[in-house]
Design a protein around this motif. Structure first.
Motif, PDB file in Angstrom:
ATOM      1  N   UNK B 266       0.909  -1.006   0.119  1.00 27.81           N
ATOM      2  CA  UNK B 266      -0.134   0.360   0.054  1.00 27.81           C
ATOM      3  C   UNK B 266       1.398   1.050  -0.510  1.00 27.81           C
ATOM      4  N   UNK B 267       2.249   1.059   0.317  1.00 32.10           N
ATOM      5  CA  UNK B 267       2.791   2.588   1.387  1.00 32.10           C
ATOM      6  C   UNK B 267       3.624   2.413  -0.558  1.00 32.10           C
ATOM      7  N   UNK B 268       4.039   1.716  -0.779  1.00 35.58           N
ATOM      8  CA  UNK B 268       4.651   1.809  -2.035  1.00 35.58           C
ATOM      9  C   UNK B 268       4.000   2.283  -3.687  1.00 35.58           C
ATOM     10  N   UNK B 269       2.309   2.020  -3.370  1.00 39.25           N
ATOM     11  CA  UNK B 269       1.651   2.540  -4.121  1.00 39.25           C
ATOM     12  C   UNK B 269       0.713   3.416  -3.848  1.00 39.25           C
ATOM     13  N   UNK B 270       1.177   4.173  -2.808  1.00 46.43           N
ATOM     14  CA  UNK B 270       1.033   5.757  -2.932  1.00 46.43           C
ATOM     15  C   UNK B 270       1.552   6.873  -2.666  1.00 46.43           C
ATOM     16  N   UNK B 271       0.529   8.230  -2.895  1.00 41.85           N
ATOM     17  CA  UNK B 271       1.561   8.906  -3.959  1.00 41.85           C
ATOM     18  C   UNK B 271       1.069  10.086  -2.592  1.00 41.85           C
ATOM     19  N   UNK B 272       2.032  11.498  -2.267  1.00 42.66           N
ATOM     20  CA  UNK B 272       1.565  12.323  -1.669  1.00 42.66           C
ATOM     21  C   UNK B 272       0.046  13.238  -0.893  1.00 42.66           C
ATOM     22  N   UNK B 273      -0.279  13.123  -1.921  1.00 45.72           N
ATOM     23  CA  UNK B 273      -1.387  13.358  -2.021  1.00 45.72           C
ATOM     24  C   UNK B 273      -2.393  12.589  -1.072  1.00 45.72           C
ATOM     25  N   UNK B 274      -1.920  11.000  -1.272  1.00 45.51           N
ATOM     26  CA  UNK B 274      -2.644  10.109  -0.708  1.00 45.51           C
ATOM     27  C   UNK B 274      -2.710   9.596   0.988  1.00 45.51           C
ATOM     28  N   UNK B 275      -2.898  10.848   1.788  1.00 47.65           N
ATOM     29  CA  UNK B 275      -2.637  10.574   3.203  1.00 47.65           C
ATOM     30  C   UNK B 275      -4.075  11.466   3.796  1.00 47.65           C
ATOM     31  N   UNK B 276      -4.193  11.378   4.845  1.00 53.62           N
ATOM     32  CA  UNK B 276      -5.331  12.003   5.713  1.00 53.62           C
ATOM     33  C   UNK B 276      -5.044  12.553   7.325  1.00 53.62           C
ATOM     34  N   UNK B 277      -5.025  13.554   7.815  1.00 51.73           N
ATOM     35  CA  UNK B 277      -4.795  13.375   9.190  1.00 51.73           C
ATOM     36  C   UNK B 277      -6.239  14.160   9.805  1.00 51.73           C
ATOM     37  N   UNK B 278      -6.307  12.692  10.487  1.00 53.89           N
ATOM     38  CA  UNK B 278      -7.485  12.550  11.262  1.00 53.89           C
ATOM     39  C   UNK B 278      -7.600  11.619  12.853  1.00 53.89           C
ATOM     40  N   UNK B 279      -8.242  12.110  13.717  1.00 51.09           N
ATOM     41  CA  UNK B 279      -8.050  11.230  15.320  1.00 51.09           C
ATOM     42  C   UNK B 279      -8.453  10.101  15.535  1.00 51.09           C
ATOM     43  N   UNK B 280      -9.066   9.270  13.649  1.00 54.50           N
ATOM     44  CA  UNK B 280      -9.064   7.684  14.294  1.00 54.50           C
ATOM     45  C   UNK B 280      -8.264   6.535  14.782  1.00 54.50           C
ATOM     46  N   UNK B 281      -7.242   6.989  14.510  1.00 56.56           N
ATOM     47  CA  UNK B 281      -5.858   6.002  15.075  1.00 56.56           C
ATOM     48  C   UNK B 281      -5.329   5.821  16.594  1.00 56.56           C
ATOM     49  N   UNK B 282      -6.321   7.228  17.419  1.00 58.40           N
ATOM     50  CA  UNK B 282      -5.507   7.435  18.525  1.00 58.40           C
ATOM     51  C   UNK B 282      -6.554   8.259  19.152  1.00 58.40           C
ATOM     52  N   UNK B 283      -7.302   9.184  18.571  1.00 54.49           N
ATOM     53  CA  UNK B 283      -8.515  10.278  19.577  1.00 54.49           C
ATOM     54  C   UNK B 283      -7.707  11.672  19.431  1.00 54.49           C
TER      55      UNK B 283
END
Lengths: 371, 371
Positions: B266-283
């Motif tokens: 998944x990481x190898x295929x991702x571009x710099x636009x393929x991230x999100x900043x979110x509270x879903x991982x830890x709060x």
């Protein structure tokens, strides 16, 4: 600070300074950079004509450029009156209620009410292009996507290179395919219209993607020689600075009779955390100074901003009222996260001299770290 | 790439590499950087003890560090069972429904079900500190605010410097007041917990704010020698890299039997636009790879994420199920915008050699631009 790009433009430093003020733009060019006059505020082509004539006469024969906003896709075209009808009453009521709540005075009767930034319409932008190409400009930049193909061709016929802002690699590639000569890699931290990718990641990505087919300027977060050095380390051929000139002595737009304007006072007091990225200015995401005005739009009762160009038409009179007011806590101003470093009013020439000196000392420091 | 900070730590390059994998951490230290082992996944102190013994034996006597997550304010303390009761049924139902919709298989009966990252609890983090200080560690870092004062004092008694992440100038100042030795200036573009200010602006701000009272590492968006040079140009004494090691050959966590794991694919295929900043991982806001899992949480029917540490307890079994699955479109992984540059699996030593070589060539290039 000698790059090939600076040589190509016949400028001393590859520092491109975007500003809506002809006084600032001329001072940047005189100080060895390339002043780029933002034209979007000129709804009347004759006013732009007069201003560019002034630029010709006040830049000591040095190069300067213009920035004309031509959206790649315009949802709606037409005069201010037609577009006006598309704005929901709920939105108008919210704007009026908010201005009242914030104590923003109404416009006096003798002031002409703003009709919105019609420069965002193709028809107006095209008249800007026609006016600008009759002056000795060295660059046409477009803050929203590639300019239309015939504008690029026209500029190239006159020997004028074309620049376009890009917030993502795909945009940069498409600009180059469309014939754009200079890609402005505008990071998340920048003021005005921005994407999601921060400069540290975006700049080298775009440099690698466009290769030799275009020059790349780094935009966003630049207000010191260390940041210029970082931008050039990332592979940019120069920098594009916008926000930082707002607190120069030459910037007089919206100014009070004496001393800094309420906008400048607001900027001087802000930290890097005091910006928001929001659609409330133009309909597209743009970074603005965080004030009571932006806070009001973030409340649960606020309506969703309208698409471009309607949102700006909706808020244009509000912007005019706010500018005429004197409360630094209620301003409507695009600015980048670099606002935290904008802490005094200084002449453009001082800013430029400091950028260059700190760049040189930074490079010497880095040189000392080499293996 | 010789900085005073590198000399202080007795390392060849001021490249600090954070990773949850002891194999990657050891390889970073062996290659001349400082490998920093993330301890948050060790709910059992005995497991951490065994892993640090392995680190002692596999780092060729070179320095390494540990990263222990100690939140400045913990809303809730207690064992997994007590905390479990605070999670609303609506949230559990959403998680289960989403996993089913995404086709994530249930855990097999013989697998121990995850109880959440208890490392985020003070009690567990403190046991990590006690274990770590019995090994020859050269750094204790805390990814969430300053560590408690007695932890800092204890580390200093043993001659171990303490580092803390900061996403804003105020946090950096407060770290220094609390006795922290190294501030990690973590920009918006970084993976995991991040603030709003991008590295280009944040790093020089923090450097100027802390002055000589602490070293500053730049974190966020670094995966090439140009980016290392940019970070040092901004005034940092070194860099802190996390995401970039996830696609090294030594990273085997969550790995398939052969070749890259589904996370790595998944990481190898991702571009710099393929991230999100979110509270879903830890709060707390953290940058994650954008996948069908993060998309589901962005849908209008998704519940608001819970506060730390409840959110991680809520999703821990989901993370376990997702990791055991093999769909690269459904992964739950913190990563920064640099993921766009993570395009091949390579040994840590190759990454380090390339960082150093490109740093050197970048500095030479900049030197050629001087006036």
């Amino acid at each position: 600070m000698h790059t090939d790009l600076a040589e190509k433009f016949g400028i001393q430093y590859p520092i491109f300074g975007f500003t809506p003020s002809e006084h600032v733009a001329a001072a940047i060019s005189r100080a060895g950079g390339l002043g780029v006059l933002g034209c979007v505020r000129f709804n009347d082509p004759d006013e732009l004509e007069a201003t560019l004539t002034w630029m010709d006469e006040n830049t000591d024969g040095k190069p300067y450029g213009v920035d004309i906003v031509m959206p790649a896709k315009v949802p709606t075209e037409g005069g201010a009156v037609d577009l006006d009808k598309l704005i929901p009453a709920e939105h108008r009521a919210f704007v009026n209620r908010t201005l009242d709540d914030l104590g923003v005075p109404p416009l006096s009767d003798d002031v002409e009410h703003a009709t919105g930034v019609l420069g965002w319409l193709h028809s107006v932008a095209r008249s800007h292009v026609d006016v600008a190409l009759n002056h000795r400009i060295s660059l046409i930049a477009n803050a929203l996507g590639s300019p239309p193909k015939d504008v690029i061709d026209l500029a190239h016929e006159k020997g004028v290179p074309v620049a376009a802002l890009a917030g993502a690699v795909d945009h940069a590639r498409s600009h180059v395919e469309n014939g754009v000569d200079i890609v402005i890699a505008q990071g998340y931290e920048a003021g005005g219209h921005t994407g999601e990718i921060a400069s540290m990641v975006l700049v080298p990505e775009i440099v690698d993607a466009v290769g030799d087919s275009a020059g790349v300027l780094a935009a966003g977060g630049i207000g010191s020689g260390r940041q210029v050095a970082a931008a050039l380390a990332l592979g940019a051929s120069g920098v594009w600075m916008g926000s930082y000139w707002l607190t120069t002595s030459e910037y007089k737009l919206g100014s009070a009779a004496d001393g800094p304007s309420s906008i400048q006072r607001a900027l001087l007091g802000a930290t890097s955390a005091d910006t928001v990225r929001s659609r409330i200015y133009s309909g597209k995401p743009a970074r603005l100074l965080k004030t009571k005005w932006t806070d009001a739009w973030a409340e649960p009762d606020a309506p969703e901003p309208l698409p471009m160009p309607l949102q700006n038409i909706l808020v244009s009179e509000a912007h005019q009222r706010i500018s005429a007011g004197s409360d630094p806590e209620v301003v409507a101003m695009p600015v980048g996260q670099i606002v935290g470093r904008m802490n005094e009013i200084r002449p453009v020439a001082d800013v430029m001299a400091e950028l260059v000196a700190e760049f040189e000392s930074t490079v010497s420091r880095l040189d000392g770290l080499k293996g």
